[in-house]
Structure formats: structure tokens, C-alpha cells
Design an enzyme around this catalytic site. Structure first.
Site, PDB file in Angstrom:
ATOM      1  N   GLU A 163      56.273  60.113  32.719  1.00 33.42           N
ATOM      2  CA  GLU A 163      57.437  60.518  33.508  1.00 33.42           C
ATOM      3  C   GLU A 163      57.222  62.084  34.122  1.00 33.42           C
ATOM      4  O   GLU A 163      56.466  62.795  33.420  1.00 33.42           O
ATOM      5  CB  GLU A 163      58.838  60.544  32.858  1.00 33.42           C
ATOM      6  CG  GLU A 163      59.314  59.075  32.226  1.00 33.42           C
ATOM      7  CD  GLU A 163      60.593  59.009  31.599  1.00 33.42           C
ATOM      8  OE1 GLU A 163      61.017  60.193  31.471  1.00 33.42           O
ATOM      9  OE2 GLU A 163      60.897  57.868  31.267  1.00 33.42           O
ATOM     10  N   GLY A 216      69.936  56.712  31.949  1.00 32.15           N
ATOM     11  CA  GLY A 216      70.856  55.704  31.305  1.00 32.15           C
ATOM     12  C   GLY A 216      72.015  56.630  30.453  1.00 32.15           C
ATOM     13  O   GLY A 216      73.151  56.388  30.586  1.00 32.15           O
ATOM     14  N   GLY A 217      71.566  57.722  30.039  1.00 24.39           N
ATOM     15  CA  GLY A 217      72.762  58.419  29.552  1.00 24.39           C
ATOM     16  C   GLY A 217      72.999  59.789  30.135  1.00 24.39           C
ATOM     17  O   GLY A 217      73.744  60.657  29.721  1.00 24.39           O
ATOM     18  N   HIS A 253      65.156  57.805  34.483  1.00 23.20           N
ATOM     19  CA  HIS A 253      65.775  57.905  32.935  1.00 23.20           C
ATOM     20  C   HIS A 253      67.210  58.687  33.079  1.00 23.20           C
ATOM     21  O   HIS A 253      67.343  59.554  32.356  1.00 23.20           O
ATOM     22  CB  HIS A 253      64.789  58.947  32.329  1.00 23.20           C
ATOM     23  CG  HIS A 253      64.511  58.866  30.856  1.00 23.20           C
ATOM     24  ND1 HIS A 253      63.612  58.910  30.177  1.00 23.20           N
ATOM     25  CD2 HIS A 253      65.555  58.602  30.166  1.00 23.20           C
ATOM     26  CE1 HIS A 253      63.679  58.695  28.932  1.00 23.20           C
ATOM     27  NE2 HIS A 253      65.200  58.591  28.747  1.00 23.20           N
ATOM     28  N   SER A 311      65.448  51.859  27.097  1.00 25.35           N
ATOM     29  CA  SER A 311      65.087  52.434  25.706  1.00 25.35           C
ATOM     30  C   SER A 311      63.808  53.289  25.832  1.00 25.35           C
ATOM     31  O   SER A 311      64.247  54.472  25.900  1.00 25.35           O
ATOM     32  CB  SER A 311      64.861  51.446  24.877  1.00 25.35           C
ATOM     33  OG  SER A 311      63.923  50.521  25.236  1.00 25.35           O
ATOM     34  N   ILE A 369      73.560  51.444  20.763  1.00 24.93           N
ATOM     35  CA  ILE A 369      73.746  50.973  21.932  1.00 24.93           C
ATOM     36  C   ILE A 369      73.820  49.317  22.211  1.00 24.93           C
ATOM     37  O   ILE A 369      74.592  48.796  22.809  1.00 24.93           O
ATOM     38  CB  ILE A 369      72.501  51.495  22.937  1.00 24.93           C
ATOM     39  CG1 ILE A 369      72.603  53.056  23.262  1.00 24.93           C
ATOM     40  CG2 ILE A 369      72.464  50.862  24.512  1.00 24.93           C
ATOM     41  CD1 ILE A 369      71.566  53.610  23.717  1.00 24.93           C
TER      42      ILE A 369
END
Length: 638
Positions: free
Chosen positions: A498, A523-524, A521, A468, A391
Site C-alpha cells: 500500500e 474499513g475503520g 484501506h 482484513s 468483526i
């Protein structure tokens, strides 16, 4: 390929196989209707009628003779339609029958086709699987002088109600009779006392009324052979491999596992440790994302676990060493969502540099605050990337194309891409970057790698991002430096704690801070990334289960194996200790087994030996291989 013989095939066992929706995936007369009615104006209506009559008969709601008469009348078929029908059906033989073709041919004397269908098209299909024409019992068409199909042989016992039990009685078979079929008329054989066992075959269609009456449900032929401890093409029926997928894994991944034949359970959220301890007891494959913790306690309850799939990049939520100790291979998706994370980082950098998060909230509150204060272009600014892996390096390239000056720090020496500059000291990067973004892994030693001391080093007004891992940043310190203005803006996508699901409240001391973007969460979490992950991870797991290949495993020695041909494969996982390979080969030699291929790879903890042999073996050899000192797990593929 050769087949392993677990137990000699008993000649006293006779297997009575239905044809429609069992030997083949479809009802043959339905397919004949599609051919014969191709040019009919009432084609759709007629085909629906044929299917309805078929289903009512299979469920026992309509007498068979009545259903046969109705279907032939609707079909308006001709002898010339049969070659096309036969060609069509040859391509639609059930997958598990294709897989076990060698076994069927080897024991052809003990396999019978018993069908209310018609010999005219059944015999040419089953003959290719070694089944003798004289072992096919079915109806026969009656044709008129022009070749039209006008009826059936009414003297054939199979054209009448309860014909199948009567036909079995006439055969006077000596020994056990095992019936495999999907219809109620197949169950009637057992009901009439003419069979020892009835298997409801559900590979192609499920009829709940039939399953309810069966001795066993058989999702495929492998299950029947496994039940009887007989030769088969698969070491272990795939329907017995239970998969548990958590945390809203993309439908593509779920479907891929189902298509492989696994029994798949899906849970939309994560699980607590205690919940997973209970759920994992009979699970062979576990699929998770980032929330679920696969702890040593969880693994101690996983009695059948073969593999864990992390449908994400990180694996710090999985006790990798404990997985090694139990012979559980772990796979992740190190590249599949890289682009998605990079694009989110770029978008957030621009938003934060323009101080837009607060302005957007104000607009929704009706406040118009047009001002260039604290709003900057990204061009010419220095971006500091901590962690220059998949990344970080791709972010470097994209950021540079926007005019950012890029510098990076990584513990390992990584080749700089484009005009990026490598910092040999992380402190240099912290002190000279206008924007700092973290892309490091979640290993334990990285906990709170960015804290009070590091924030103090940063330039006043720095933009800070963490996409990350949550535990690598001291959240309290970040809050302090946002509140005192030293950090001019922040984006955080990952958190030390979380919620398990979307239904749980998100709690964080970062809530409500100025120019601060908090994302759940994601990001992906793009459809493209999740589909890529849902393709990559199951593919690696399926290859491991089917061939033993460990390519891309994060905790096993990586080895890519050739396709298994004309051999049986022994997979031996053991502690990496001297002499184990010698003991394996000594055991094989003692049992006079010739090795046609052998592969060994080790890491610091375990050894992984794959041995292909070219002949049947006695079960004692597997027992002896399991007894070798240091053995973690042993399994057989064939």
C-alpha cells in the site's frame, strides 16, 4: 505520596518563584479586572487593554511602573473584590506546583515568591503550599477611605523598574539562586548578576523573547527539580517523553498526548524503514496505523522506546517478539472500529450483489444501462464469514437482520450468534456460500490462505470481500477468477503493498476489473471509529507509563494495577526464567526495603514484576535490580 530523594536537597539552593503565570496559570490583575469590571459597559475594551499592557510589560516593551499605574487605573477595583479573586486563583495554581506541593512544603525555607503582583492576594494562596509569608516579596495596594484600590506603595522596591534584582540583592542570600518565571523582569535578575540560573517557565505561556535569554526552558516545575536532581512527584518529567505519531492519527489522540504533558511530534504519512530508523532514536512512544512497519531493524535503533500504539486493530506490522525482547509494550484498538468495518462490508455486499459499481461508473460516462441482469437481492443468500472474531461475529448479527443466511469458519471454537452455523471445514464454507468475506488476522501463516485452489472451490458468480489483511489473498489468482467470471464481484480494502501516503500512486493488478470495488484501506476510517481509537490507545499507553498497567497489551502479560498510594513502584521486565522473582526479593531484602504490594504475571517469553515499597531508597538498589540476570528493562514510578 512519599517522594524519592535522588540527591539530598542542598540548603545552599534558593528558589525564587514568580507568581503570575508561573505559580498560577494566569495574570492575577487580569482576573481581578474580570471581577471588578463585571458590570462595566466598557468591560471587554478595558480587559483587552489590561492584557495588552501586561504582555507589553512582560516582553520588556513597557516599563513596569508605567504598566502598573495603567492597570490599576483601568481596574477600578475594591477591597471587597479580593476574596473572590483569591478563591479564583486558588483553583488556578499551576498543575506542576499542585503536583509537587509536598516537596515545596518540605523545603519551605528555600522557596521564595518574588512578584510584581500584590501580597494582598498572593500570601493567602502560597501559604497553603507551605511557603512562609515572610518569604513572599511583592507590592501592596493602597486603598482610599471607601476601600477602593487607588494605587500601590511606591516605596516598595518591587514597584520600580528593575525591582526584582534590587530585592534579591537586599536579601543577601548565601548560596545558589535559581529563578523561575515567565517574564522579562524575571530574566533581569540573572542579567543583573543576582542569580545563578534562570528558568523560563512555559507551562502556562510561552514568551519567545524570554526563552531566548534563559539558561533552561522549564515546561513545568518537575523539569527544574529534575535538572537539579531533587525530590519530585514524578519519576521523569513528562515533557521529556517524546511521542511520534504517524499516518494522520485523529486529532483527539494527538491532543490527549499533549494534555498529558508529552512532547508530541506528528508526521502525516507513514515512514520507510530507513526513515523510521532515524526518527525513532529519541522516541519514547510511537503511534502508527497500518502502513508503517516496525521491524527488528527499526527497534534496534529505538534506544528509549517504552511503548508502541497501533491505532488500528492489526499488529502484524509490528515485530512483537522483538518488542518483548526490548521491553516495549504494544497496544492496539481491537474493538474501536468494529462497527465501521461491519457497515462497510454490508454496504459493499449490497452494491456488488446489484452489480452497481459498473453501473455507477457508466452513468458518469453518460451511459444509461437500465437492466436487472446480474442484479440480486441479498435476502435468502448465504454469507460465509471466514474469521469469527470481533468483526466477523458482529457482521454475522447485522447480516442476519437483513435476511442473509450466515455460516462461518474459525480455527478456534467460537459460539455462534443468532442463527449462524459453524462450519468445521473451511472447504464446506467455500463451496456453499454465495458471498464470502474475510475477517482473519495478519499472522505470517495466513499469507495467501485464499489462492487458486480456494477460488476454484467457490460457487460460480460468488461475491468475494477482503477487509482484513492484504497478504492473505493471492491477488493474481483473484484477478484471474474475476476476469473469467467465476468471481461475480469483489471488494478489496487491503493490499499486499500500500502507498505510504495519499500523495503516492496506488498500484495494483486489480485496477480496472469489472464489478470490482477497490477502497484505500478505509474499513475503520470513520470519524467515530478514529476518535474511539484515538481515545482508547493513548489511554492504555498513558496508564502503562503512569502506573505500569498492561491491560490490553498484545505482547505483555496483562495486569491491571491499583493506583500507587504511599509507595514507590519498581517495574521489572525480565526473561521468563526460574529464580528471577527470588533474586528481586533478595535484592530488596538486602537493602532492607519493605514490600507493601507485589504483582507478577508471565507469558511464554517474559515475566512482569511490579513491586511497591513504602520508604525512600538508595540508588544502589536500582543498580542491583538492573544487574539481575535475565533483566530486560527496569524503571521506577513514584
Amino acid at each position: 505520596m512519599p517522594l524519592v530523594q535522588n540527591e539530598p536537597m542542598q540548603k545552599s539552593k534558593h528558589f525564587i518563584i514568580d507568581f503570575d503565570s508561573t505559580f498560577t496559570q494566569v495574570e492575577a490583575l487580569d482576573v481581578l479586572g474580570e471581577i471588578s469590571l463585571r458590570n462595566s459597559n466598557d468591560r471587554v475594551k478595558a480587559l483587552d487593554k489590561i492584557k495588552d499592557v501586561t504582555d507589553r510589560s512582560m516582553d520588556g516593551e513597557l516599563s513596569f511602573r508605567q504598566s502598573l499605574e495603567e492597570r490599576i487605573k483601568i481596574l477600578k477595583a475594591h477591597r471587597s473584590h479580593l476574596p473572590e479573586l483569591i478563591t479564583n486563583l486558588k483553583g488556578r495554581v499551576s498543575i506542576s506546583f499542585k503536583r509537587n506541593k509536598e516537596f515545596i512544603g518540605k523545603y519551605r525555607d528555600q522557596f521564595y515568591i518574588l512578584s510584581n503582583g500584590f501580597k494582598d492576594f498572593i500570601v493567602p494562596i502560597v501559604e497553603e503550599y507551605g511557603i512562609k509569608p515572610e518569604n513572599v516579596f511583592a507590592n501592596e495596594f493602597v486603598y482610599d477611605d471607601q476601600g477602593n484600590i487607588v494605587g500601590f506603595d511606591r516605596n516598595n522596591v518591587l514597584s520600580a523598574n528593575n525591582g526584582k534584582p534590587k530585592q534579591i540583592e537586599k536579601l543577601k542570600l548565601d548560596g545558589e539562586v535559581h529563578v523561575l518565571g515567565d517574564g522579562f523582569n524575571d530574566y533581569e535578575i540573572k542579567k543583573a548578576g543576582m542569580a545563578d540560573k534562570f528558568y523560563a517557565f512555559t507551562e502556562n505561556v510561552r514568551r519567545e523573547k524570554v526563552i531566548k535569554e534563559a539558561d533552561h526552558e522549564a515546561p513545568n516545575l518537575d523539569e527544574v527539580l529534575y535538572q537539579n536532581k531533587m525530590e519530585r512527584a514524578l519519576s521523569y518529567p513528562k515533557n521529556r517523553i517524546k511521542v511520534l505519531l504517524l499516518e494522520n492519527i485523529h486529532d483527539h489522540g494527538i491532543e490527549k498526548m499533549k494534555q498529558e504533558g508529552y512532547r508530541v511530534d506528528v508526521h502525516p504519512a507513514g515512514m520507510t524503514e530507513d526513515e523510521l530508523c532515524e526518527a525513532i532514536k529519541d522516541v519514547s512512544i510511537l503511534g502508527i496505523r497500518s502502513k508503517t512497519q516496525v521491524t527488528p531493524k527499526v527497534l534496534s535503533n529505538a534506544k528509549r522506546l517504552l511503548s508502541v500504539g497501533a491505532f488500528c486493530i492489526g499488529t502484524n506490522q509490528i515485530a512483537l517478539e522483538k518488542c518483548q525482547e526490548k521491553g516495549v509494550a504494544v497496544f492496539n484498538a481491537p474493538y474501536s472500529n468494529t462497527r465501521s468495518v461491519v457497515e462497510l462490508a454490508i454496504g459493499q455486499i449490497i452494491l456488488l450483489m446489484r452489480n452497481l459499481p459498473d453501473k455507477m461508473v457508466a452513468m458518469h460516462q453518460g451511459k444509461w444501462n437500465k437492466s436487472a441482469s446480474s442484479s440480486f437481492e441479498v435476502r435468502g443468500k448465504t454469507l460465509g464469514i471466514i474469521g469469527y472474531g470481533n468483526i466477523g461475529s458482529q457482521l454475522s448479527v447485522v447480516a442476519e437482520s437483513l435476511g442473509l443466511k450466515v455460516q462461518y469458519f474459525d480455527l478456534e471454537e467460537k459460539l455462534a450468534l443468532g442463527n449462524a452455523t459453524r462450519c468445521t471445514d473451511i472447504n464446506d464454507l467455500l463451496q456453499t456460500s454465495d458471498i464470502i468475506t474475510l475477517h482473519i488476522d495478519g499472522r505470517a501463516e495466513n499469507e495467501k490462505v485464499i489462492g487458486e485452489e480456494q477460488f476454484q472451490m467457490m460457487k460460480k458468480g460468488v461475491i468475494f470481500l477482503n477487509l482484513s489483511r492484504g497478504h492473505i489473498v493471492d491477488i493474481s489468482a483473484l484477478r484471474k477468477y474475476i476476469e473469467n467470471g467465476h468471481v461475480g464481484g469483489a471488494s478489496v480494502d487491503v493490499f499486499p503493498e500500500e502507498p505510504l501516503s495519499n500523495k503516492h500512486e496506488f498500484i495494483s493488478e486489480l485496477r480496472g476489473l469489472p464489478n470490482t470495488m477497490l477502497t484505500p484501506h478505509i474499513g475503520g476510517s470513520t470519524l467515530e471509529a478514529q476518535k474511539n481509537i484515538a481515545d482508547f490507545v493513548p489511554t492504555r499507553i498513558i496508564e502503562y507509563i503512569n502506573t505500569g498497567s498492561t491491560s490490553s497489551s498484545v505482547n505483555f502479560p496483562n495486569i491491571t494495577l491499583p493506583t500507587l498510594k504511599e509507595a514507590h513502584r519498581f517495574i521489572h521486565i525480565h526473561l521468563n526464567e526460574p529464580g528471577v522473582l527470588a533474586e528481586i526479593n533478595k535484592t530488596l531484602a538486602t537493602h532492607e526495603l519493605n514490600i507493601v504490594g507485589q504483582y507478577l504475571k508471565t507469558n511464554e517469553k517474559i515475566g512482569y514484576v511490579i513491586t511497591d515499597i513504602n520508604k525512600d531508597y538508595d540508588e544502589q538498589v536500582t543498580k542491583d535490580l538492573k544487574k539481575i540476570e535475565g533483566t530486560i528493562r527496569f524503571r521506577v514510578l513514584y
